[in-house]
Design a protein around this motif. Structure first.
Motif, PDB file in Angstrom:
ATOM      1  N   ARG A 778       0.855  -1.207   0.000  1.00 40.27           N
ATOM      2  CA  ARG A 778       0.000   0.000   0.000  1.00 40.27           C
ATOM      3  C   ARG A 778       0.883   1.246   0.000  1.00 40.27           C
ATOM      4  NH1 ARG A 778      -5.277  -0.518   1.002  1.00 40.27           N
ATOM      5  NH2 ARG A 778      -6.071  -2.538   1.650  1.00 40.27           N
ATOM      6  N   PRO A 779       0.477   2.279  -0.744  1.00 39.13           N
ATOM      7  CA  PRO A 779       1.334   3.475  -0.817  1.00 39.13           C
ATOM      8  C   PRO A 779       1.464   4.207   0.513  1.00 39.13           C
ATOM      9  CG  PRO A 779      -0.702   3.778  -2.075  1.00 39.13           C
ATOM     10  CD  PRO A 779      -0.699   2.366  -1.602  1.00 39.13           C
ATOM     11  N   ASP A 780       0.479   4.004   1.422  1.00 39.56           N
ATOM     12  CA  ASP A 780       0.526   4.766   2.675  1.00 39.56           C
ATOM     13  C   ASP A 780       1.300   4.049   3.774  1.00 39.56           C
ATOM     14  OD1 ASP A 780      -1.293   2.756   2.701  1.00 39.56           O
ATOM     15  OD2 ASP A 780      -2.885   3.858   3.739  1.00 39.56           O
ATOM     16  N   SER A 781       1.855   2.871   3.499  1.00 44.48           N
ATOM     17  CA  SER A 781       2.573   2.180   4.582  1.00 44.48           C
ATOM     18  C   SER A 781       4.042   2.617   4.566  1.00 44.48           C
ATOM     19  CB  SER A 781       2.475   0.670   4.417  1.00 44.48           C
ATOM     20  OG  SER A 781       3.114   0.257   3.249  1.00 44.48           O
ATOM     21  N   ALA A 809       9.484  -9.877  -1.423  1.00 39.78           N
ATOM     22  CA  ALA A 809       9.586  -8.584  -2.109  1.00 39.78           C
ATOM     23  C   ALA A 809       8.242  -7.877  -2.086  1.00 39.78           C
ATOM     24  CB  ALA A 809      10.042  -8.791  -3.553  1.00 39.78           C
ATOM     25  N   LEU A 810       8.268  -6.574  -1.826  1.00 41.58           N
ATOM     26  CA  LEU A 810       7.057  -5.754  -1.918  1.00 41.58           C
ATOM     27  C   LEU A 810       7.214  -4.834  -3.121  1.00 41.58           C
ATOM     28  CD1 LEU A 810       6.429  -4.736   1.806  1.00 41.58           C
ATOM     29  CD2 LEU A 810       5.455  -6.637   0.535  1.00 41.58           C
ATOM     30  N   VAL A 811       6.179  -4.795  -3.969  1.00 38.57           N
ATOM     31  CA  VAL A 811       6.226  -3.930  -5.150  1.00 38.57           C
ATOM     32  C   VAL A 811       5.165  -2.845  -5.004  1.00 38.57           C
ATOM     33  CG1 VAL A 811       7.072  -5.784  -6.648  1.00 38.57           C
ATOM     34  CG2 VAL A 811       4.632  -5.401  -6.445  1.00 38.57           C
ATOM     35  N   PRO A 812       5.310  -1.732  -5.737  1.00 36.08           N
ATOM     36  CA  PRO A 812       4.277  -0.681  -5.643  1.00 36.08           C
ATOM     37  C   PRO A 812       2.917  -1.211  -6.112  1.00 36.08           C
ATOM     38  CG  PRO A 812       6.264   0.132  -6.728  1.00 36.08           C
ATOM     39  CD  PRO A 812       6.426  -1.342  -6.598  1.00 36.08           C
TER      40      PRO A 812
END
Length: 1497
Positions: A778-781, A809-812
């Protein structure tokens, strides 16, 4: 009292809890954790001991005894439970599983993992912890101090020095060897070490054979693993297909019947995105339009008056999910015209996920026509001509729109031919495999009819029933129920488009209510979505439903959706027996289905299985280990008319035991028949003959493998636990991707990642599969939150599945490739991961945890005594590895200079005998002569310098003088001026004006260490040394006398100084090694003369010759060629300063061509500059007349292993300019002897006469053997082969021997050891060594421990070997080739083996096109890889996994830290060598400004 009570409670706590609390206190005091974080962690630790603490997660307040036996009873209140319901993907939701995960995490002691560091510019939302505040540090004289100041692409070519100056800031720690370390980086590394020290799962049995074959063995069976104990299973037969009196002989007969007898009956209702009925297709309309389409396809589609289509041709159906009506018309139109429809998804862009594979399917089916609608065709991407573009990998297609206006009305006497169902193909349904390849499953007319019959019987379908379909009608259950079986039974299908479900998840329930539908066809995802939206809908009723078919009931996690849905909707009329999960596969169509009691169904079954047992393929009901269990529901009974068995997944298809998991296999006449065009894999899948224990077939009927893993449970119910394609086999155990996803989703993900946007797959690294988990963030994390979540996921998976995750891996958001109907395209995601194009924003690699099959570390053998060495090397027939150049005393030549003992005498003699002979030409960047010097001019300039030193500087004989000059003739004149005055010259590279902070401390140190009494320089440099900028970097008040040579008196000295003996000191050669050690070696007058004579003889230099030199003139062979050799041999030297190439890359090659030079010298950095800078300009150079055919020898001056790849690409690139492929060769020298090997002229008449010796040879050695200090020659192209090129021919007068690094005994031919050298031009010893005072005394006077113990040798510090070749020298003797492997000081000792950094770096650079340069070093036994990213910063994190993979695969090493930096950050010295130790110091002092630092767990 309260305090005392608190203390009493603390004292009663277990020791480990008290230790953890103490650690927390320390973290708080050091600022490593916030007050809030401290309180939270402290509360967690104390939760089970003080249950009344407020604010503690109740799931952690469990009885410690229960935790011990892993039986979890969680007291979660209703509010929390309802919240958790809405915050997880229901497909993977299970309260029991969630509680198990929370309990597993509670068992873990909070451990602090080092968080990766990310540059602020690369952060989405920077976190405070990753920001490094600027520190006011009085910088050490260290390369890395100035790295930040460099512009990104300007590589700092500096030779700087390690060491900590006085008054060094105490903010920086100091390591054992005096390396300054910033506390932040080293504390993270310390955290990493602490994490790695923790005991992990017992490693696999490690195998290791001493014969270099490092075997990576699979795990030996665990003696405690569960074993299969049941009897062999029996075949499971479904009930026979019932006989129906008026059952039509084919599906088309049924369509014809309903189309003509019941034309007004509704067949299909399509809805728009608001949920309104958009169009109702009647059976009459379906029949007439299908006939119209069939006529058009057969009669009106022509090409050159020939029909475009023949019966049996394949046709693509390209229809959007929102248009079932047109799809149905197209499908039946194709069947009526005897064409084979192949339904596919609508391609949206040229780069759709999996689109290329669909193209492959279309090509392999020979499809040239695609049917579509007008709206869809208009929406397809178009070329400039207006035609639909050809999608990547697709064949050329004719697109035909089937809307009414494009169809022809058939003549009244035309009727399509309707045959009875045959075994000819009816349609082809595509399926995608685990690897992403797409195959077409052929379904025959008879199988299609039989399948409709089986579904009708199993579901109890009757005429005019209403079916609500939420599935994709183009394939799977959506096609089989809503397009085929519905027509057979004259049913009305209400089709709910995917777009409507996204807008209104309750739409399907509303339609069940509105149409009083009897059957609904859904997936568990649809049930989950409707749960989220049902609160406000009170009047809905599901009482009309007799069957709710759950198409993905074979997903083990669907049970939670079914249970939750029933809980909510039972009050709205939903009966429990209505929910009917079914299992299906593309190959076997419907495999099994649960049925209501009125259709012969038995009560539903549910089993709780041990995940550990499942990983071994064994069915074990719930054991005590309640944390890792899988609850599965049945998928009903076998289909009517089918027989089922369970066979082993691997090897021959033996029947499984009753308590064994295997692949469900079905024998029936209602299944797919083949993979279209793929006969090999068709046989394996569609024609399996299951075997009983003695090897006999269980039946004479072939079975079809369904790809589903499961077993037959009680009441003959079928249970599915996963898919063959969804299995990962790690260390011999099977793990399901879906199970791992479920565990990850149970770790409170909703704050950090998106539901349903998680992909799990395995990649093969080092002979085993490794788990990779990718999720959309999530963009807000924040960075910190995400990292925390990743750490917890790792712990949960480790606890529940007993398996480590290799990469997380975390991606946008919205960047993972999507499957056509939502969800993630797994194989495409895996492809992106392996190619390094996933672009994650957070990565956590855990190779230390996962990789347990490394070869056993090498054990050092006990010292071998001299006697056995002799036996091993000599008696066994091995020749001692010893070689020498030609004997100087035997060589007759007309060398006039050899009668002079001193170079100063030679210059004076030349100034008298050939005063006007031009010795030196210096070129500027334009290629014109900037200055020149004849013998007389050089002599006079030297005299003037000598006079200035004596009169102006008042120097005495033997005083040391630092010469700080740019490359030029001034440097040479002042050098000889010092000799004339009896002073000892030291050449020093001038500081870089733009980079004083980095380069000036080195100058200062050399001046101080060499005890120079005076500095000679130019006016400009003199001003620079005394400037304000210089004062900021060094103490300028302590400079010795600085003299400007332009300001010298025009006087002559009476007589040049003459030394007492040739063994007295002539000059000091200072240089910084690649390990960062500044060392000055002493060169005597006799060594100078011997060096020049050796080079003269080897290269056949005499006054009429011209040579071009593009080298730095400050140390080593570069200095000797620039300053000494021309004076000794009398040849003309064309001097090209390498710095000038930065503004004119073609300067050196143009000069070589212009002066028709035969012999030229350069460095690897010059060669690289030419290769990179002139790669695209060879045509331009040729047109300017640059011709290199004159070059006989181009020698690369180096103190390292020859860089074969660079030399070859240079030769290949400039071959067009006439450069011979044989011209480029290499040299080798080192600190103790600057010229050991030089390759002489190899082209022209002399070479033909055989005086030059053979061309340098290249051998291929086994890299694994090198790690064990052995040489094993292999064929070119062998796995793990490494090419080594001979380092040139040994110079006249030079003797070389290979000695054992520890015993110091001689080694045999082709054995790896240290190269020792004996020669008249060896240096006489170290003048001083700064940075490592205790250098071995025997570097210059070593003796062998046995054999020839009299000869005095100098140790080069380089590993290499000698090999006698089949080639002959000019003398007729067999040629001995010397191969240099690498510097001993640079080698990395890891796992008991010796690694050369260059080998690891070569692998890393090869792993991705965006890696511009790489350097490796070790720190506290961790391998650190620093790589320069030549691409966008967003792509930096792609490299972490690629680098870890390649180093594991090729070198069997685990990378500890990956540091990604900008281009130009890795420091490189003037010789083109990487300064790895300076890089290390810069990294530890936090001065690299890295884009990203990943700490591998």
């Amino acid at each position: 009292m309260a305090e005392r009570g608190g203390c009493a409670i603390l004292e009663s706590l277990p020791v480990e809890i008290r230790e953890s609390l103490a650690e927390l206190e320390l973290e708080l005091s050091e600022g490593d954790i916030t007050q809030k974080g401290y309180e939270k962690k402290r509360a967690k630790l104390l939760a089970r001991y003080i249950p009344l603490i407020q604010g503690v997660d109740p799931s952690l307040q469990t009885d410690s005894k229960l935790l011990g036996t892993s039986q979890v009873t969680t007291t979660t209140n209703k509010q929390q439970r309802s919240r958790s319901t809405s915050s997880r993907d229901e497909r993977f939701r299970s309260d029991v599983h969630t509680e198990a995960v929370q309990a597993a995490l509670a068992k873990y002691k909070e451990r602090k993992m080092p968080m990766p560091s990310k540059r602020r510019s690369a952060l989405v939302q920077p976190s405070v912890e990753t920001y490094t505040p600027p520190e006011c540090v009085s910088a050490p004289p260290d390369v890395t101090t100035g790295l930040l100041g460099n512009s990104h692409h300007e590589r700092p070519q500096v030779a700087s020095v390690r060491g900590v100056p006085r008054g060094f800031n105490s903010n920086i720690l100091e390591t054992a060897d005096g390396v300054p370390v910033n506390s932040r980086v080293s504390s993270k590394i310390q955290q990493l070490l602490n994490t790695l020290k923790r005991p992990k799962r017992p490693p696999l049995r490690e195998f290791f054979l001493d014969d270099f074959e490092e075997l990576l063995e699979v795990q030996q069976p665990d003696p405690n693993q569960p074993k299969v104990e049941g009897a062999e299973m029996a075949l499971l037969k479904g009930e026979p297909l019932g006989v129906v009196s008026n059952w039509p002989p084919s599906l088309l007969t049924a369509l014809h019947r309903w189309g003509t007898t019941q034309p007004k009956a509704p067949c299909l209702t399509s809805l728009d995105t608001t949920g309104k009925a958009m169009y109702t297709l009647t059976y009459g309309k379906l029949w007439s339009r299908s006939v119209k389409l069939a006529y058009t396809l057969l009669n009106k589609l022509t090409s050159k008056n020939e029909s475009l289509l023949k019966p049996g041709d394949r046709v693509a159906l390209v229809f959007p999910n929102s248009d079932p009506v047109m799809f149905m018309v197209a499908f039946y139109g194709c069947l009526l015209s005897d064409l084979i429809p192949v339904p596919i998804e609508v391609p949206l862009t040229r780069k759709d996920a999996g689109s290329q594979q669909i193209g492959f399917l279309l090509g392999s089916c020979g499809i040239s026509l695609a049917l579509t609608t007008d709206v869809c065709q208009k929406g397809l991407p178009k070329a400039q001509t207006g035609e639909v573009v050809t999608f990547k990998g697709w064949p050329r297609l004719v697109w035909f729109v089937i809307d009414g206006k494009h169809l022809m009305k058939p003549p009244k006497d035309w009727y399509p031919l309707i045959r009875d169902a045959s075994n000819d193909p009816a349609f082809i349904e595509y399926k995608t495999s685990k690897e992403g390849s797409t195959m077409g499953v052929t379904v025959s007319h008879s199988a299609m009819l039989a399948h409709c019959h089986a579904l009708t019987q199993a579901c109890g379908y009757s005429e005019a029933e209403t079916l609500i379909n939420v599935l994709d009608f183009k394939r799977d259950a959506g096609l089989w129920h809503a397009v085929l079986t519905s027509v057979m039974n004259r049913m009305n299908v209400v089709s709910i488009p995917y777009a409507l479900m996204k807008v209104n998840p309750l739409s399907w329930i509303q339609k069940v209510n509105a149409y009083k539908a009897r059957v609904a066809l859904v997936k568990s995802r649809d049930m989950h979505w409707s749960l989220l939206a049902q609160r406000d809908q009170r009047e809905l009723s599901l009482g009309s439903l007799r069957m709710l078919i759950v198409a993905d009931g074979a997903n083990p996690w669907s049970i939670s959706s079914c249970d939750a849905f029933l809980n909510v909707f039972q009050s709205r009329g939903l009966r429990p027996e209505v929910i009917c999960p079914c299992a299906s596969s593309a190959e076997a169509l419907t495999v099994s289905m649960r049925r209501p009691p009125d259709l012969g169904g038995v009560p539903p079954g549910k089993v709780v299985l041990s995940m550990n047992g499942l990983s071994f393929g064994v069915i074990r009901a719930d054991t005590e280990e309640k944390l890792s269990v899988l609850t599965v529901q049945d998928v009903g009974q076998v289909m009517p008319g089918a027989t089922m068995c369970v066979v082993k997944v691997e090897g021959a298809p033996y029947l499984c035991k009753t308590d064994e998991v295997g692949e469900l296999s079905v024998s029936s006449n209602s299944t797919g028949t083949a993979y279209y065009g793929l006969h090999g894999i068709t046989k394996n899948t569609f024609e399996t003959m299951p075997l009983i224990a003695n090897g006999d077939p269980v039946s004479n009927q072939p079975f079809i493998r369904t790809g589903l893993l499961g077993f037959i449970g009680p009441e003959r119910l079928v249970f599915v636990v996963g898919k063959v394609d969804g299995q990962m086999i790690i260390s011999g155990r099977r793990h399901s991707c879906d199970d791992v996803v479920a565990t990850a989703l149970a770790v409170e993900p909703m704050k950090f990642v998106y539901r349903g946007r998680i992909a799990v797959f395995s990649v093969n690294v080092l002979h085993d599969e490794r788990i990779v988990l990718v999720a959309e963030q999530r963009p807000d994390s924040s960075e910190e939150d995400s990292f925390q979540w990743m750490s917890r996921v790792l712990q949960a998976i480790d606890s529940i599945h007993q398996v480590g995750v290799y990469c997380l891996a975390l991606v946008p958001a919205n960047t993972l490739p999507k499957a056509p109907l939502g969800g993630i395209h797994i194989s495409e995601t895996k492809q992106h991961f392996l190619e390094g194009s996933l672009h994650p924003c957070n990565v956590l690699m855990c190779p230390h945890t996962c990789v347990t099959n490394l070869p056993k570390p090498r054990q050092k053998q006990p010292d071998v005594g001299p006697a056995s060495m002799i036996v091993g090397n000599l008696v066994a027939g091995k020749r001692i590895a010893q070689a020498c150049g030609r004997d100087v005393s035997q060589l007759e030549d007309n060398d006039q200079a050899k009668k002079f003992l001193y170079l100063a005498d030679v210059l004076q003699w030349r100034s008298q005998t050939t005063p006007d002979h031009l010795l030196l030409l210096l070129l500027n960047s334009k290629g014109t002569v900037a200055s020149s010097a004849s013998c007389l001019q050089l002599h006079k300039r030297a005299e003037r310098v000598a006079a200035g030193l004596i009169e102006k500087a008042r120097l005495n004989v033997g005083d040391h003088v630092a010469l700080v000059f740019p490359p030029g003739i001034d440097l040479i004149a002042t050098f000889f001026g010092c000799l004339y005055a009896g002073c000892i010259p030291i050449t020093v590279r001038p500081p870089h004006p733009q980079n004083l902070a980095t380069t000036l401390p080195t100058v200062k140190m050399i001046v101080e260490v060499s005890k120079s009494a005076c500095i000679l320089t130019t006016q400009a440099i003199m001003r620079l040394l005394k400037s304000k900028e210089a004062a900021a970097a060094v103490d300028i008040k302590t400079w010795p006398t600085i003299l400007d040579t332009e300001d010298m008196p025009k006087k002559k000295i009476a007589r040049a100084f003459r030394p007492i003996s040739p063994d007295t000191l002539a000059y000091l050669d200072f240089s910084v090694s690649t390990t960062g050690i500044l060392a000055g070696v002493k060169m005597s007058h006799s060594a100078c003369s011997a060096l020049c004579r050796s080079i003269k003889l080897q290269c056949e230099l005499y006054p009429s010759r011209q040579i071009a030199i593009c080298l730095d003139p400050y140390c080593g062979l570069g200095f000797a060629l620039w300053c000494l050799c021309s004076v000794y041999s009398g040849h003309q030297s064309i001097l090209v300063p390498p710095l000038e190439l930065e503004s004119n890359a073609s300067l050196w090659l143009s000069a070589v061509s212009q002066y028709k030079v035969r012999v030229t010298f350069c460095s690897y950095s010059v060669m690289e500059m030419c290769t990179r800078g002139l790669g695209m300009q060879t045509g331009t150079l040729k047109s300017r007349g640059v011709n290199l055919s004159c070059v006989r020898t181009c020698m690369v001056v180096a103190e390292e292993r020859p860089r074969i790849a660079l030399a070859q690409s240079f030769s290949k690139l400039f071959k067009d300019l006439g450069l011979s492929t044989r011209a480029v060769s290499t040299t080798f020298g080192c600190r103790v002897n600057v010229a050991i090997c030089l390759q002489p002229n190899r082209l022209g008449k002399l070479a033909d006469q055989g005086t030059a010796g053979p061309d340098p040879t290249t051998v291929y050695v086994d890299m694994r053997a090198l790690r064990h200090d052995r040489v094993r020659l292999v064929e070119r192209g062998s796995p793990h082969s490494l090419p080594l090129m001979e380092s040139g021919k040994i110079l006249p007068g030079v003797k070389v021997i290979i000695a054992h690094t520890e015993t110091k005994g001689p080694l045999g031919d082709s054995h790896l050891g240290e190269v020792w050298v004996s020669s008249p031009h060896n240096a006489n010893g170290y003048y001083t060594v700064y940075g490592e005072e205790a250098l071995h005394a025997d570097h210059f006077n070593a003796r062998l421990s046995f054999g020839d113990t009299q000869t005095v040798w100098a140790r080069t510090g380089y590993l290499g070997f000698l090999r006698r070749t089949e080639l002959t020298d000019a003398s007729g003797e067999r040629h001995d080739a010397l191969y240099i492997v690498g510097s001993l000081d640079e080698t990395l000792e890891l796992r008991g083996m010796r690694y050369h950094p260059i080998d690891i770096e070569t692998s890393v650079i090869r792993s991705h096109k965006n890696i511009a340069e790489c350097a490796v070093f070790t720190w506290t036994n961790l391998l650190v890889v620093v790589l320069e990213l030549d691409g966008p910063e967003q792509e930096a994190l792609d490299l972490v996994a690629l680098v870890t993979n390649v180093v594991l695969e090729e070198h069997y090493l685990i990378v500890g830290v990956v540091v990604i930096v900008d281009p130009g950050v890795i420091p490189i010295n003037s010789r083109g060598e990487k300064q790895r130790m300076h890089l290390r110091d810069g990294f530890l002092a936090d001065q690299l400004d890295p884009i990203y630092v990943a700490y591998n767990m």
